[in-house]
Design a protein around this motif. Structure first.
Motif, PDB file in Angstrom:
ATOM      1  N   ALA A 171       0.988  28.988  20.439  1.00 26.62           N
ATOM      2  CA  ALA A 171       2.162  28.309  19.878  1.00 26.62           C
ATOM      3  C   ALA A 171       2.118  26.819  20.182  1.00 26.62           C
ATOM      4  O   ALA A 171       2.498  25.982  19.349  1.00 26.62           O
ATOM      5  CB  ALA A 171       3.438  28.935  20.436  1.00 26.62           C
ATOM      6  N   ALA A 172       1.630  26.464  21.369  1.00 26.71           N
ATOM      7  CA  ALA A 172       1.518  25.046  21.719  1.00 26.71           C
ATOM      8  C   ALA A 172       0.504  24.342  20.819  1.00 26.71           C
ATOM      9  O   ALA A 172       0.735  23.211  20.370  1.00 26.71           O
ATOM     10  CB  ALA A 172       1.117  24.912  23.187  1.00 26.71           C
ATOM     11  N   ARG A 173      -0.635  24.997  20.559  1.00 25.24           N
ATOM     12  CA  ARG A 173      -1.638  24.370  19.699  1.00 25.24           C
ATOM     13  C   ARG A 173      -1.107  24.180  18.274  1.00 25.24           C
ATOM     14  O   ARG A 173      -1.375  23.156  17.631  1.00 25.24           O
ATOM     15  CB  ARG A 173      -2.915  25.217  19.704  1.00 25.24           C
ATOM     16  CG  ARG A 173      -3.755  25.047  20.971  1.00 25.24           C
ATOM     17  CD  ARG A 173      -5.109  25.749  20.841  1.00 25.24           C
ATOM     18  NE  ARG A 173      -4.972  27.175  21.040  1.00 25.24           N
ATOM     19  CZ  ARG A 173      -5.173  27.799  22.201  1.00 25.24           C
ATOM     20  NH1 ARG A 173      -5.480  27.091  23.275  1.00 25.24           N
ATOM     21  NH2 ARG A 173      -5.043  29.112  22.293  1.00 25.24           N
ATOM     22  N   VAL A 174      -0.364  25.167  17.768  1.00 24.15           N
ATOM     23  CA  VAL A 174       0.206  25.028  16.424  1.00 24.15           C
ATOM     24  C   VAL A 174       1.205  23.883  16.389  1.00 24.15           C
ATOM     25  O   VAL A 174       1.237  23.084  15.444  1.00 24.15           O
ATOM     26  CB  VAL A 174       0.867  26.354  15.995  1.00 24.15           C
ATOM     27  CG1 VAL A 174       1.645  26.175  14.690  1.00 24.15           C
ATOM     28  CG2 VAL A 174      -0.183  27.439  15.822  1.00 24.15           C
ATOM     29  N   ALA A 175       2.050  23.778  17.424  1.00 25.60           N
ATOM     30  CA  ALA A 175       3.021  22.682  17.478  1.00 25.60           C
ATOM     31  C   ALA A 175       2.314  21.329  17.546  1.00 25.60           C
ATOM     32  O   ALA A 175       2.755  20.350  16.934  1.00 25.60           O
ATOM     33  CB  ALA A 175       3.947  22.864  18.676  1.00 25.60           C
ATOM     34  N   GLN A 176       1.213  21.264  18.295  1.00 28.13           N
ATOM     35  CA  GLN A 176       0.448  20.014  18.342  1.00 28.13           C
ATOM     36  C   GLN A 176      -0.103  19.657  16.963  1.00 28.13           C
ATOM     37  O   GLN A 176      -0.061  18.498  16.539  1.00 28.13           O
ATOM     38  CB  GLN A 176      -0.705  20.150  19.346  1.00 28.13           C
ATOM     39  CG  GLN A 176      -0.303  19.901  20.788  1.00 28.13           C
ATOM     40  CD  GLN A 176      -1.506  19.918  21.714  1.00 28.13           C
ATOM     41  OE1 GLN A 176      -2.534  20.522  21.401  1.00 28.13           O
ATOM     42  NE2 GLN A 176      -1.384  19.271  22.860  1.00 28.13           N
ATOM     43  N   ALA A 177      -0.631  20.658  16.251  1.00 31.35           N
ATOM     44  CA  ALA A 177      -1.178  20.392  14.924  1.00 31.35           C
ATOM     45  C   ALA A 177      -0.098  19.899  13.964  1.00 31.35           C
ATOM     46  O   ALA A 177      -0.389  19.167  13.024  1.00 31.35           O
ATOM     47  CB  ALA A 177      -1.839  21.658  14.364  1.00 31.35           C
TER      48      ALA A 177
END
Length: 597
Positions: free
Chosen positions: A268-274
């Motif tokens: 979820a953190a990686r998606v939010a970063q993207a």
């Protein structure tokens, strides 16, 4: 950090102590040796992605709603069974909630095409699965244990249906309260429809190609899915029976799901970063780090023979990792009355009480309570703990390490198989794409050639049409000239006919005038003769009788002369009338010739 618990009383104090000890262990990174029993948490950014995850796509695609409950096709009624221990009624809802909390705010792994609908699939690394599909009334959820094609829970906007071995054992209302048995019987028909659809979706998920979920669609529905999770959290917090069930099984559920939750929070953190949402990314990174820290602490407690404390639930609206909600694992087995029917053997041993491999986190054995070395009794899901007689804590830890190693090896094999399958799929897609591109190029060339031929044909048709127009124009001119010549000929003929008639009328008039003149002359001669006779009669009075006779003859001659003159005048009038009534040619404005007296 503030973690609230479903459990009141001393357990809250024990949890606070565990958190304080965890904080000290995390701060002292060089002191995580054998004496402490814990290891420092690694950087959460290094967490692996879920094995089944397919990256969100940037494509835009419509979301098709699945049929509502009343529109589902007929199916056999679900067989109804009764739990041997009614206290285990919350096992199914609690296990579903535990899976929800583990997947958290991470996007779905993939979608599949099922009869025109694209259900979303979250698949854990131990192959447990949650499927969500939109309906006109809201999202519908299906929960599966690893390896089982039967769901153990189906949840819609109004009810949740708990199954064991394909049999309906419990129904919860929208507030998470278990319904009485008679209400379960009344809703068996709907439960059967849901069960049939759940099995078909599971089969489609195994047969159909895994397709990426559109990122825009996930962002549009993410808040609704989070709201459903918060509503389930609130129901768990408000129901005392559910809280009691959770208190008995929280540690075991944490041990099973922590690794999955750690990976999902990092995802979820990686998606939010993207998506350039730095605030959400930071919150998810912190939650992942916190989950990993608790996992290290719980593993250390288990290895040292101690007892780790259960962690409390998230509160509604709270971010993942800011507290963990009631998470349980309803057991499978003797908790249902005998007589399972045709579903016997499907997913055996893998109902809500199944605990799958956990990767780096040492998993419990099926039915084993984390950190306590206890087991669930044969009485069914959530039965009271009984202390084992035999293996020591060290032996149990060794078994757990061996199981963890096996799980890691299995996960690596699955990852390798997944990578190979993905590579083959990519190669197939690339070959298909190249073939499609070549076919498109050939089709484009053929279309261009057809367009050229069509253009040449159109030009030829235009030239032929122009030539035909010219010929038609020439023909029209020739026809007009012929018509004009014919008109002139007709006019000349009419003029000739008219002149002939005029000449004939003049001749007739001349003849009539001649006859009239002759008649006048004759009349005059008769009159003169009569006058002479009258004179002779007058002169010869001596001869009265002859004179009277002569007078009579003179009168008769006068009458005949007058009649002849009248006939001549009538003939002349008749000739003039005939000349006046004859037709004249167009444009001839000459007056008819009247006979001269």
């Amino acid at each position: 950090m503030n973690r609230k618990s479903l459990m009141n009383g001393p357990s809250g104090v024990m949890l606070a102590a565990a958190v304080a000890a965890l904080g000290l262990a995390a701060c002292n990174k060089s002191g995580g040796g054998a004496g402490s029993g814990t290891a420092p948490a690694a950087d959460a950014s290094q967490a692996p992605s879920p094995l089944a995850a397919v990256a969100l796509s940037t494509n835009s695609e419509p979301m098709t709603a699945a049929p509502g409950a009343d529109q589902l096709p007929p199916a056999p009624r679900a067989r109804v069974a009764r739990l041997a221990q009614p206290s285990q009624g919350y096992a199914f809802a609690d296990e579903g909630y535990a899976m929800n909390q583990a997947f958290g705010d991470a996007p779905p792994d993939y979608s599949v095409d099922y009869n025109g609908v694209r259900p979303w699939v979250w698949r854990s690394d131990d192959t447990a699965m949650r499927v969500v599909e939109p309906t006109p009334d809201g999202d519908r959820y299906y929960y599966y244990e690893p390896g089982s094609d039967y769901p153990y829970l189906v949840r819609d906007h109004g009810y949740s249906y708990g199954y064991q071995g394909g049999q309906l054992v419990v129904i919860y209302d929208s507030h998470g309260r278990a319904l009485p048995p008679q209400d379960v019987d009344q809703r068996a028909d709907m439960a059967g429809r849901y069960l049939a659809r759940a099995r078909e979706i599971y089969d489609a998920a195994g047969r159909q190609q895994h397709q990426a979920v559109a990122g825009a669609n996930w962002r549009a529905r993410q808040a609704a899915i989070a709201a459903d999770r918060d509503q389930w959290t609130q129901a768990a917090n408000e129901d005392p029976d559910w809280r009691d069930y959770h208190a008995q099984h929280d540690q075991q559920d944490q041990q099973r799901w922590d690794q999955e939750r750690y990976r999902r929070e990092a995802e979820a953190a990686r998606v939010a970063q993207a998506e350039n949402d730095a605030t959400a990314a930071q919150r998810y990174w912190q939650a992942a780090q916190q989950t990993q820290a608790y996992q290290h602490h719980d593993r250390g407690a288990a290895q040292s023979g101690g007892q780790s404390q259960g962690r409390g639930p998230d509160q509604p609206g709270q971010a993942q990792g800011q507290g963990q909600g009631p998470q349980a694992q309803p057991g499978v087995g003797p908790g249902v009355n005998p007589g399972r029917g045709p579903d016997q053997g499907r997913g055996a041993g893998q109902g809500p009480g199944y605990v799958g491999p956990q990767g780096p986190g040492a998993p419990n054995q099926p039915g084993q309570h984390a950190g306590q070395g206890g087991t669930r009794s044969p009485g069914g899901p959530g039965a009271p703990l009984v202390q084992p007689q035999g293996p020591s804590a060290a032996a149990i830890a060794a078994q757990q390490r061996a199981a963890a190693d096996a799980a890691r090896a299995q996960a690596a094999q699955q990852a390798q198989a997944g990578a190979q399958a993905q590579a083959r799929a990519n190669a197939d897609r690339q070959a298909k794409g190249q073939a499609a591109a070549q076919a498109q190029a050939d089709a484009a060339r053929q279309a261009q050639a057809r367009a050229h031929d069509q253009q040449a044909a159109a030009q030829a048709q235009a030239a032929a049409a122009h030539q035909a127009d010219a010929q038609a124009h020439d023909q029209a001119l020739a026809q007009q000239k012929a018509q004009s010549a014919a008109q002139h000929t007709q006019d000349a003929a009419r003029q000739a006919q008219l002149k002939g008639r005029q000449d004939q009328a003049a001749q007739q008039q001349a003849q009539a005038a001649g006859r009239a003149s002759a008649d006048r002359q004759a009349a005059q001669q008769h009159a003169a003769a009569a006058q002479m006779e009258a004179a002779r009669a007058a002169a010869g009075k001596a001869q009265p009788a002859q004179a009277g006779q002569a007078a009579d003859e003179a009168r008769q001659h006068a009458i005949a002369a007058q009649a002849q003159a009248a006939r001549a005048t009538a003939a002349k009038a008749q000739a003039g009338q005939a000349a006046a009534t004859k037709p004249r040619p167009e444009g001839d404005h000459s007056k008819p010739v009247s006979p001269q007296p």
